[in-house]
Motif scaffolding. Structure first.
Motif, PDB file in Angstrom:
ATOM      1  N   LEU A  76      -7.110   8.049  -2.796  1.00 27.04           N
ATOM      2  CA  LEU A  76      -6.728   9.325  -3.906  1.00 27.04           C
ATOM      3  C   LEU A  76      -6.005   8.974  -4.867  1.00 27.04           C
ATOM      4  CD1 LEU A  76      -6.344  11.715  -0.777  1.00 27.04           C
ATOM      5  CD2 LEU A  76      -8.556  10.786  -1.600  1.00 27.04           C
ATOM      6  N   GLU A  77      -6.384   9.413  -6.200  1.00 29.67           N
ATOM      7  CA  GLU A  77      -5.622   9.401  -7.259  1.00 29.67           C
ATOM      8  C   GLU A  77      -5.371  10.753  -7.561  1.00 29.67           C
ATOM      9  OE1 GLU A  77      -6.991   6.362 -10.064  1.00 29.67           O
ATOM     10  OE2 GLU A  77      -7.719   4.957  -8.539  1.00 29.67           O
ATOM     11  N   THR A  78      -4.280  11.018  -8.226  1.00 29.50           N
ATOM     12  CA  THR A  78      -3.736  12.022  -9.132  1.00 29.50           C
ATOM     13  C   THR A  78      -2.966  11.627 -10.173  1.00 29.50           C
ATOM     14  OG1 THR A  78      -1.526  12.386  -8.088  1.00 29.50           O
ATOM     15  CG2 THR A  78      -3.241  13.302  -6.754  1.00 29.50           C
ATOM     16  N   PRO A  79      -2.785  12.399 -11.145  1.00 25.74           N
ATOM     17  CA  PRO A  79      -1.959  11.917 -12.456  1.00 25.74           C
ATOM     18  C   PRO A  79      -0.575  11.471 -11.992  1.00 25.74           C
ATOM     19  CG  PRO A  79      -2.999  13.952 -12.660  1.00 25.74           C
ATOM     20  CD  PRO A  79      -3.276  13.766 -11.425  1.00 25.74           C
ATOM     21  N   GLN A  80      -0.067  12.081 -10.637  1.00 26.44           N
ATOM     22  CA  GLN A  80       1.507  11.470 -10.413  1.00 26.44           C
ATOM     23  C   GLN A  80       1.384  10.225  -9.566  1.00 26.44           C
ATOM     24  OE1 GLN A  80       0.053  14.488 -10.498  1.00 26.44           O
ATOM     25  NE2 GLN A  80       1.689  15.944 -10.746  1.00 26.44           N
ATOM     26  N   GLY A  81       0.192   9.993  -8.869  1.00 23.85           N
ATOM     27  CA  GLY A  81       0.225   8.366  -8.219  1.00 23.85           C
ATOM     28  C   GLY A  81      -1.165   8.326  -7.275  1.00 23.85           C
ATOM     29  N   GLN A  82      -0.979   7.508  -6.379  1.00 20.32           N
ATOM     30  CA  GLN A  82      -2.131   7.134  -5.246  1.00 20.32           C
ATOM     31  C   GLN A  82      -1.598   7.659  -4.144  1.00 20.32           C
ATOM     32  OE1 GLN A  82      -3.064   3.114  -5.664  1.00 20.32           O
ATOM     33  NE2 GLN A  82      -4.507   3.527  -7.598  1.00 20.32           N
TER      34      GLN A  82
ATOM     35  N   MET B 292       0.826  -1.279  -0.070  1.00 19.84           N
ATOM     36  CA  MET B 292       0.001   0.021  -0.119  1.00 19.84           C
ATOM     37  C   MET B 292       0.855   1.272   0.008  1.00 19.84           C
ATOM     38  SD  MET B 292      -2.960   1.035   2.791  1.00 19.84           S
ATOM     39  CE  MET B 292      -1.968   1.824   3.864  1.00 19.84           C
ATOM     40  N   SER B 293       0.563   2.271  -0.796  1.00 23.95           N
ATOM     41  CA  SER B 293       1.025   3.574  -0.420  1.00 23.95           C
ATOM     42  C   SER B 293       1.254   4.264   0.721  1.00 23.95           C
ATOM     43  CB  SER B 293       0.761   4.701  -1.731  1.00 23.95           C
ATOM     44  OG  SER B 293      -0.447   4.909  -1.463  1.00 23.95           O
ATOM     45  N   GLU B 294       1.879   5.490   0.868  1.00 26.60           N
ATOM     46  CA  GLU B 294       1.890   5.916   2.175  1.00 26.60           C
ATOM     47  C   GLU B 294       0.510   6.210   2.645  1.00 26.60           C
ATOM     48  OE1 GLU B 294       4.884   9.272   4.140  1.00 26.60           O
ATOM     49  OE2 GLU B 294       4.611   9.232   1.979  1.00 26.60           O
ATOM     50  N   LEU B 295       0.339   6.099   4.157  1.00 27.67           N
ATOM     51  CA  LEU B 295      -0.915   6.294   4.701  1.00 27.67           C
ATOM     52  C   LEU B 295      -0.867   7.711   5.591  1.00 27.67           C
ATOM     53  CD1 LEU B 295      -3.856   5.705   5.694  1.00 27.67           C
ATOM     54  CD2 LEU B 295      -2.792   4.261   7.506  1.00 27.67           C
ATOM     55  N   PHE B 296      -1.630   8.714   5.091  1.00 27.19           N
ATOM     56  CA  PHE B 296      -1.573   9.787   5.716  1.00 27.19           C
ATOM     57  C   PHE B 296      -2.823   9.864   6.651  1.00 27.19           C
ATOM     58  CE2 PHE B 296       0.671  10.492   1.912  1.00 27.19           C
ATOM     59  CZ  PHE B 296       1.840  11.313   2.327  1.00 27.19           C
ATOM     60  N   ASP B 297      -2.792  10.680   7.856  1.00 32.10           N
ATOM     61  CA  ASP B 297      -3.902  10.984   8.645  1.00 32.10           C
ATOM     62  C   ASP B 297      -4.978  11.740   7.893  1.00 32.10           C
ATOM     63  OD1 ASP B 297      -2.955   9.663  10.884  1.00 32.10           O
ATOM     64  OD2 ASP B 297      -1.380  11.109  11.339  1.00 32.10           O
ATOM     65  N   VAL B 298      -4.432  12.892   7.344  1.00 30.76           N
ATOM     66  CA  VAL B 298      -5.393  13.884   6.764  1.00 30.76           C
ATOM     67  C   VAL B 298      -4.866  14.215   5.447  1.00 30.76           C
ATOM     68  CG1 VAL B 298      -6.508  15.917   7.014  1.00 30.76           C
ATOM     69  CG2 VAL B 298      -5.785  14.779   8.968  1.00 30.76           C
ATOM     70  N   ALA B 299      -5.440  14.196   4.490  1.00 29.11           N
ATOM     71  CA  ALA B 299      -5.346  14.451   3.122  1.00 29.11           C
ATOM     72  C   ALA B 299      -6.212  15.676   2.910  1.00 29.11           C
ATOM     73  CB  ALA B 299      -5.554  13.618   1.867  1.00 29.11           C
ATOM     74  N   ILE B 300      -5.552  16.843   2.593  1.00 34.57           N
ATOM     75  CA  ILE B 300      -6.520  18.292   2.375  1.00 34.57           C
ATOM     76  C   ILE B 300      -6.351  18.661   1.064  1.00 34.57           C
ATOM     77  CG2 ILE B 300      -5.987  20.535   2.744  1.00 34.57           C
ATOM     78  CD1 ILE B 300      -4.752  19.719   5.472  1.00 34.57           C
ATOM     79  N   ILE B 301      -7.074  18.879   0.186  1.00 34.20           N
ATOM     80  CA  ILE B 301      -7.440  19.272  -1.128  1.00 34.20           C
ATOM     81  C   ILE B 301      -7.623  20.701  -1.313  1.00 34.20           C
ATOM     82  CG2 ILE B 301      -8.371  18.633  -3.379  1.00 34.20           C
ATOM     83  CD1 ILE B 301      -6.986  16.176  -1.772  1.00 34.20           C
ATOM     84  N   GLY B 302      -6.606  21.493  -2.028  1.00 30.92           N
ATOM     85  CA  GLY B 302      -6.798  22.944  -1.866  1.00 30.92           C
ATOM     86  C   GLY B 302      -5.721  23.435  -1.254  1.00 30.92           C
ATOM     87  N   GLY B 303      -4.910  24.264  -1.903  1.00 28.91           N
ATOM     88  CA  GLY B 303      -3.880  25.040  -1.433  1.00 28.91           C
ATOM     89  C   GLY B 303      -4.152  26.679  -1.634  1.00 28.91           C
ATOM     90  N   GLY B 304      -5.246  26.761  -0.941  1.00 28.25           N
ATOM     91  CA  GLY B 304      -5.787  28.167  -0.630  1.00 28.25           C
ATOM     92  C   GLY B 304      -5.342  28.589   0.902  1.00 28.25           C
ATOM     93  N   VAL B 305      -5.965  29.556   1.415  1.00 29.92           N
ATOM     94  CA  VAL B 305      -5.649  29.909   2.991  1.00 29.92           C
ATOM     95  C   VAL B 305      -6.170  29.253   3.793  1.00 29.92           C
ATOM     96  CG1 VAL B 305      -7.379  31.654   3.062  1.00 29.92           C
ATOM     97  CG2 VAL B 305      -5.457  31.818   4.174  1.00 29.92           C
ATOM     98  N   ASN B 306      -7.127  28.437   3.292  1.00 30.69           N
ATOM     99  CA  ASN B 306      -7.792  27.646   4.355  1.00 30.69           C
ATOM    100  C   ASN B 306      -7.147  26.180   4.179  1.00 30.69           C
ATOM    101  OD1 ASN B 306     -10.021  29.331   5.284  1.00 30.69           O
ATOM    102  ND2 ASN B 306     -11.481  28.548   3.585  1.00 30.69           N
ATOM    103  N   GLY B 307      -6.939  25.667   3.040  1.00 28.80           N
ATOM    104  CA  GLY B 307      -6.205  24.502   2.975  1.00 28.80           C
ATOM    105  C   GLY B 307      -4.847  24.561   3.722  1.00 28.80           C
TER     106      GLY B 307
END
Length: 495
Positions: free
Chosen positions: A189-195, A1-16
């Motif tokens: 989660l999937e992105t063009p760069q990986g999972q 399995m790929s690396e497991l994170f506690d929290v994945a946040i989507i969005g690099g604005g001020v709230n994220g």
């Protein structure tokens, strides 16, 4: 399995970025994914104010104003290099909001938010005040009150940097393409760069929060009203450091602010927006509206060819059914999925720059109820952002220290660098004794040493990242200088 994170946040604005900082500082293993650059959207295209929102009192948004005002001095204290106080002038105009109403609103503004370091409101006579020097006849009286200014994009970058300092992984130019709850009780989660795998998912996509909810297989909790706020920048026309809040005949207000060392910022508009929020631009109609707003108060007539820059940000407002865009609520809603839905998701609907830190704290508190790894204490209210470890009134001394220790810096250079990097400026200035020691000069004092810092410490990849978000030098460098910087950065990317 790929690396497991506690929290994945989507969005690099001020709230994220704020949530990433808070969660990482409490001990969580955090991943932040952003499809573009940090602050590429709304969070670099605001009116640059840390304020309670005086006009929101008209819409009875007392709780919103109180929260924002209570945050104002907190943000100033943790980021005194990029946040600083400003006095605003509010002229009284016959036929618009009466004096008593303005005074009552400003009394509330001074008292409900726990103001301590900022000076209180005062009545002024414009004919005797520096801010009244170029005002049209008939404008004789007004009020002067306090709020703060912020370099919005740098606020995002510094939150991301502090998140990374606490172990968060910041991955830019990596859009989320798929998200689903797996049989193992985690998000896949999937992105063009990986999972990636994560125990919890935070949707901080701003104007695209509803689109991202659908990608994650969830129904958006609220309708989103996308409201475009446009701004224009002209060369400085007013020789003082006061800002203005101007009443307009259509009941809207317009800010006129000293900006970016020698410029004036005028905004904003409120218009419903369709299309991609990242590609929003100020329309010619909006530019004309802002020029007319300025001309209705000052004897310094502006023309279209004096506009050196314009931009538009799309605010994601919770759709409360209000007819007028300017009256739609600026409050936010945090929506945590039910326990029986599986791996938790948290949707961030709405919000504003001034309340981002409190929003982030509240968001992580909610997640901590489901994730033991986030059970650490609240901490962001009094811990400085990178470069902000000095007193709230210490910016003049910091800039003076740069002038003293690096005498080859011009006054313009020292002020710009001090206000952008604070105490971190010395980390890339190092022991340089001449401008040549900083490497190539791209113009306006922007050096190769500074560029290296932005690339290695602040994730800058392109000339736009540098010129319009990490700095505001796009307003000062010539087209030729900007082109040379872009070519230099393109060459570095190929190595």
């Amino acid at each position: 399995m790929s690396e497991l994170f506690d929290v994945a946040i989507i969005g690099g604005g001020v709230n994220g970025a704020g949530i990433a900082r808070d969660a990482a500082g409490r001990g969580g293993k955090v991943l932040l994914l952003e499809a573009h650059d940090l602050a590429a959207g709304t969070s670099s295209k605001s009116t640059k104010l840390v304020h309670g929102g005086l006009r929101y009192l008209e819409y009875y948004e007392f709780a919103l104003v109180r929260e924002a005002l209570s945050e104002r001095e907190k943000l100033w204290s943790i980021a005194p290099h990029i946040v600083w106080p400003m006095r605003f002038v509010l002229p009284i105009v016959k036929g618009m909001r009466p004096r008593w109403m303005l005074r009552a609103g400003l009394f509330l503004y001074d008292t409900i938010g726990g103001r301590s370091a900022l000076p209180a409101t005062s009545s002024i006579k414009l004919t005797d005040h520096p801010a009244g020097a170029h005002m049209l006849g008939g404008l004789e009286h007004g009020f002067e009150y306090s709020d703060c200014w912020v370099d919005d994009a740098r606020l995002v970058v510094l939150n991301a940097r502090d998140a990374a300092n606490h172990g968060a992984q910041i991955r830019l130019h990596e859009p989320l393409t798929k998200a689903r709850r797996g049989d193992d009780g985690h998000w896949l989660l999937e992105t063009p760069q990986g999972q990636y795998h994560a125990r919890a998912l935070v949707n901080a996509a701003g104007p695209k929060v509803d689109d991202l909810a659908r990608i994650a297989g969830e129904k958006p909790a609220y309708g989103i009203r996308r409201v475009r706020g446009s701004h224009i920048v002209v060369k400085r026309r007013l020789d003082h450091d006061y800002g203005y809040i101007l009443q307009l005949p259509d009941t809207r207000i317009c800010f006129v602010l000293p900006f970016a060392q020698g410029m004036t910022l005028i905004g904003t508009t409120d218009a419903d927006h369709t299309g991609d929020p990242v590609e929003a631009e100020a329309s010619e109609e909006e530019i004309t509206y802002l020029l007319n707003a300025f001309d209705s108060y000052f004897d310094l007539a502006l023309s279209r060819d004096q506009v050196v820059h314009s931009y538009a940000g799309v605010r994601a407002l919770v759709d409360d059914g209000e007819g007028r865009p300017e009256a739609a609520t600026r409050g936010y809603k945090l929506v945590l999925s039910d326990d029986d839905a599986g791996a938790p998701s948290l949707g961030i609907y709405g919000g504003k720059i001034t309340s981002y830190r409190h929003l982030a704290q509240e968001a992580v508190d909610l997640l901590a109820g489901r994730l033991d790894s986030l059970a650490g204490p609240q901490w962001t209210a009094d811990k400085p952002l990178p470069g902000g470890d000095f007193a709230i009134d210490g910016q003049p001394a910091l800039i003076a220290g740069l002038v003293r220790d690096y005498p080859f810096l011009s006054g313009f250079d020292a002020e710009r660098i001090g206000r952008a990097y604070g105490t971190d400026a010395r980390r890339w200035l190092g022991d340089a004794t001449s401008r040549e020691a900083l490497g190539r000069d791209f113009g306006c004092g922007f050096s190769e040493a500074e560029l290296t810092w932005l690339r290695e410490e602040e994730w800058a990849r392109t000339a736009d990242d540098v010129l319009w978000r990490r700095t505001k030098l796009g307003l000062h460098l010539s087209a030729g200088q900007q082109r040379e910087l872009a070519e230099f950065m393109d060459a570095l990317a190929l190595k």
